[in-house]
Design an enzyme around this catalytic site. Structure first.
Site, PDB file in Angstrom:
ATOM      1  CG  ASP A 287      -2.193   0.893   0.884  1.00 31.83           C
ATOM      2  OD1 ASP A 287      -2.130   1.700  -0.070  1.00 31.83           O
ATOM      3  OD2 ASP A 287      -3.202   0.798   1.596  1.00 31.83           O
TER       4      ASP A 287
HETATM    5  C1  NOJ Z   1      -3.919   4.042   0.065  1.00 31.82           C
HETATM    6  C2  NOJ Z   1      -5.131   3.180   0.185  1.00 31.82           C
HETATM    7  O1  NOJ Z   1      -5.105   2.464   1.405  1.00 31.82           O
HETATM    8  C3  NOJ Z   1      -5.280   2.189  -0.949  1.00 31.82           C
HETATM    9  O2  NOJ Z   1      -6.517   1.547  -0.821  1.00 31.82           O
HETATM   10  C4  NOJ Z   1      -5.150   2.875  -2.268  1.00 31.82           C
HETATM   11  O3  NOJ Z   1      -5.327   1.958  -3.307  1.00 31.82           O
HETATM   12  C5  NOJ Z   1      -3.790   3.535  -2.332  1.00 31.82           C
HETATM   13  N1  NOJ Z   1      -3.692   4.516  -1.281  1.00 31.82           N
HETATM   14  C6  NOJ Z   1      -3.537   4.194  -3.681  1.00 31.82           C
HETATM   15  O4  NOJ Z   1      -4.324   5.292  -3.829  1.00 31.82           O
END
Ligand code: NOJ
Length: 757
Positions: A287
């Site tokens: 993430d």
């Molecule tokens: C953080 C989020 O937790 C995740 O779900 C998302 O896909 C990413 N950022 C990218 O934007």
């Protein structure tokens, strides 16, 4: 018939052989390419950068664009996120393909959570439709609209099970139940990825967040998770497993630590279960910054150590930490990680790129003509309206105040969300234009034979937030619109009030401790109710809210979530009875924040007591100031008609391994209009090697009945439905008694029993 079957089996064999040989060819192409790559280029494939415009995480300086462009030219980037639109995607792809040594195409990731430009209902709302086909179609069309804008990879579906409405991200998933959650998850994967991944209309999907992100302590985003194997395997993992079985291409890990280990470095999760036991062949993306965040977790001592732990843990791609690109070479020299691990990660990433067709045509997703033709196409708009109607849940309808009469009525439309064209789009809609939803006001204006008068009553927010990063500030002082609203309420036949959460009050980083109607809305509602009790309350929200007062005092309650572009039309059609509501709650609605986490499939405890009966003492598992039960249970939702259940029976009282049982019930429409009902089957394993939930959803069917019509609904149960992760850590059905419940929601009490031998 026989001929058809013959041809069918021939074509299945053909398809299997065809895809096997295509897969072999891809594996060979990956191996050949890998052998040409330098170590630096390999590590580059494991590096993902955010684009230069939108940000979906904390990167205040935006990263150094000069470095990023330079890395693109050197083939040191495998993927970009948040680059969108054919023009932009093409220009970035061009650098990678035409200027780097090997010309390896980039894969472009994007949070396509519920639509690209045309916005579908938030995923939690769609789950309330219990309409798996509609959900699949929603994902398919969202993918189509995004794919023609250059996107070939979505960070969706989010398949986290969510039991705590304080967590803002409950809006992104399918709610609290692993059975419904698994079906929805698989449908979304099929929708996004389609039959053919290298079509210009399909994209790779991501199951996220692996794992247990939805169990963040106290519902506070990014917080610690501490759950046992029992909950992990029986509740959290099934939807992820369903996505792997559905052929998902990527998995994203999660920000949280799980039982002391950040998920990003969790070898048990990523290597043993996902890539080992489940045989997942795609790649794992971290993430946003989650590799770097292991330092803050207190798990990695520095950036290099974080990189080592992430690689060993099975994270293949680094989103926005820039740790892999800077540290992996040294780690390899120091023998902290191995070339085999790097080759494995890179092969997984390249494989998905081959499967997407990017090596055959890196501009496959960059066709301006298609982009023009398909963005906002009628087919997509129609589907958003269809699934939006299906997502609405009727929670209360005393004295049949709904549907509204179509003629001769004076209707007062009140509330800060009544004319709002932004909030219904919900959170996670980066590519959509602001204020493009049909408001309730606009939707209701289509019904011209009534007099419709609108006033806002109260502002919900102080000012429109600048975007994804900004906290929403709620109006708690300005009541200047109250009087006009009360005056209006006095002179109309019916008041429709549209209240709830602003579109950015739920979503990432939007945890809340108070879940009543935000700001001054509750006060306005009570004031209006004093002068006109004929109120229909339409609630817009991204999470379960606490609606006790309204449930007690307002005759009609309509749960309308954030329904996307066609929101107002969908709501108006439901209010006027042109669509008979059929949605059922995918999350329990609490009576109080103090009850959270709250979910129907809880354990019994040693002192369950009996709600509603005086146990004669305090020594049972309860609250002294509130009931245990939710205000509205999981699976609950009314219709404009009534359904009666009868003749509930099992075909036998004994089930043997390999055998099956039929559980059936007759459902009759006893009301005056046609309607749909989601008939739900729950099981209980009352005694086992570990404690088991009091009830678990194991099947449902949506039926439609004309007035007076009845239907026999039957479910087939077999050993597979009884299995769980037991005390010996085996997925197994244990012999013994089982109870079956069939009904209209999870609170059903009537049961039949059988024995599994
Ligand atoms: C953080 C989020 O937790 C995740 O779900 C998302 O896909 C990413 N950022 C990218 O934007």
């Amino acid at each position: 018939m026989k001929m058809n079957r013959f041809f069918l089996s021939i074509s299945i064999v053909f398809l299997i052989n065809f895809s096997l040989s295509a897969q072999l060819a891809i594996n060979e192409r990956v191996a050949a390419l890998l052998s040409k790559m330098t170590l630096e280029e390999k590590i580059g494939q494991m590096n993902q950068y955010n684009g230069f415009w939108d940000f979906t995480g904390p990167s205040p300086d935006g990263g150094d664009a000069k470095v990023r462009y330079d890395h693109l030219r050197k083939g040191l980037v495998g993927s970009m996120l948040n680059v969108r639109g054919v023009k932009e995607v093409r220009s970035v792809q061009k650098i990678a393909v035409e200027e780097s040594r090997l010309g390896i195409p980039l894969i472009f990731g994007f949070d396509l959570i519920h639509g690209y430009k045309t916005i579908f209902p938030i995923p939690l709302a769609e789950a309330a439709s219990w309409d798996i086909e509609a959900i699949e179609l929603s994902a398919r069309l969202a993918a189509k609209e995004a794919a023609v804008a250059g996107i070939n990879w979505t960070f969706a579906p989010m398949v986290d099970i969510t039991r705590d409405a304080r967590w803002g991200r409950v809006m992104e998933g399918a709610g609290e139940d692993p059975y419904l959650g698994s079906l929805v998850a698989a449908a979304r994967v099929h929708g996004f990825q389609g039959e053919q991944l290298n079509s210009p209309f399909t994209i790779a999907a991501t199951a996220k967040h692996f794992a247990a992100y939805g169990f963040a302590e106290a519902g506070r985003d990014y917080n610690t998770v501490d759950i046992g194997l029992n909950t992990l395997h029986n509740i959290v993992l099934p939807p992820f497993k369903a996505t792997v079985d559905a052929g998902i291409k990527t998995v994203m890990n999660s920000f949280n630590d799980l039982n002391g280990i950040p998920a990003t470095a969790d070898t048990y999760l990523q290597r043993d279960i996902l890539k080992g036991e489940w045989g997942f062949e795609g790649f794992v993306v971290s993430d946003w910054g989650s590799i770097r965040e292991m330092i803050d977790h207190g798990y990695a001592k520095d950036r290099k150590h974080a990189g080592e732990l992430a690689v060993l843990g099975g994270s293949d791609m680094d989103m926005e930490s820039s740790i892999y690109i800077n540290e992996l070479e040294t780690l390899l020299e120091e023998n902290k990680i191995s070339l085999t691990q790097i080759d494995d990660a890179v092969s997984r990433i390249l494989k998905v790129k081959y499967e997407l067709g990017l090596f055959d045509d890196p501009y496959l997703y960059c066709n301006e003509e298609l982009e023009k033709q398909i963005t906002g196409a009628q087919e997509i708009v129609n589907a958003t309206l269809d699934v939006a109607k299906k997502s609405i849940v009727l929670l209360k309808n005393k004295n049949n105040i709904l549907p509204l009469k179509k003629k001769g009525q004076k209707i007062g439309l009140i509330g800060p969300l009544a004319a709002d064209k932004n909030s219904p789009l919900g959170n996670w809609r980066i590519a959509a234009e602001n204020n493009t939803a049909i408001s309730v006001l606009e939707g209701m204006q289509n019904y011209k034979d009534n007099e419709l008068i609108h006033t806002q009553g109260v502002r919900l927010i102080e000012k429109v937030p600048a975007g994804f990063h900004e906290e929403v500030s709620i109006n708690t002082h300005d009541k200047t619109g109250f009087e006009e609203a009360i005056e209006l309420a006095r002179k109309v036949d019916v008041v429709v009030m549209v209240l709830g959460e602003y579109g950015f009050q739920s979503g990432e980083g939007r945890s809340r401790t108070q879940l009543g109607l935000p700001g001054l809305q509750q006060e306005l509602l009570e004031k209006v109710a004093q002068v006109n009790p004929n109120i229909v309350l339409v609630v817009m929200n991204g999470r379960p809210l606490i609606l006790n007062w309204a449930a007690e005092n307002i005759p009609a309650l309509v749960e309308a979530w954030h329904l996307g572009t066609q929101s107002g039309n969908a709501i108006a059609q439901v209010l006027y009875g042109d669509y008979n509501p059929s949605g059922k709650l995918p999350m329990s609605f609490p009576r109080s924040v103090g009850q959270l986490p709250l979910y129907y499939n809880h354990k019994s405890t040693g002192r369950p007591g009996k709600e509603g009966e005086d146990p004669g003492s305090v020594f049972w598992s309860h609250y002294g100031d509130e009931k245990n039960s939710p205000l509205f249970p999981f699976g609950f939702g009314l219709s404009y008609t009534k359904f009666e259940y009868s003749k509930f029976k099992l075909s036998t009282n004994n089930l043997n391994p390999g055998g099956s049982i039929k559980a059936s019930v007759e459902v009759k429409n006893t009301g005056a209009v046609k309607g749909k009902e989601v008939v739900q089957l729950y099981l209980q394993d009352p005694y086992a090697s570990t404690t088991r939930p009091v009830k678990e959803l194991k099947g449902f069917q949506m039926i439609e009945l004309a007035p007076g019509e009845s239907k026999l609904v039957s479910f087939t149960l077999s050993e597979a439905d009884l299995k769980f992760f037991n005390a010996n850590q085996k997925w197994i059905a244990e012999p013994g008694m089982f109870h079956v419940f069939i009904g209209s929601d999870s609170s059903i009490k009537e049961k039949r029993s059988f024995e599994f031998k």
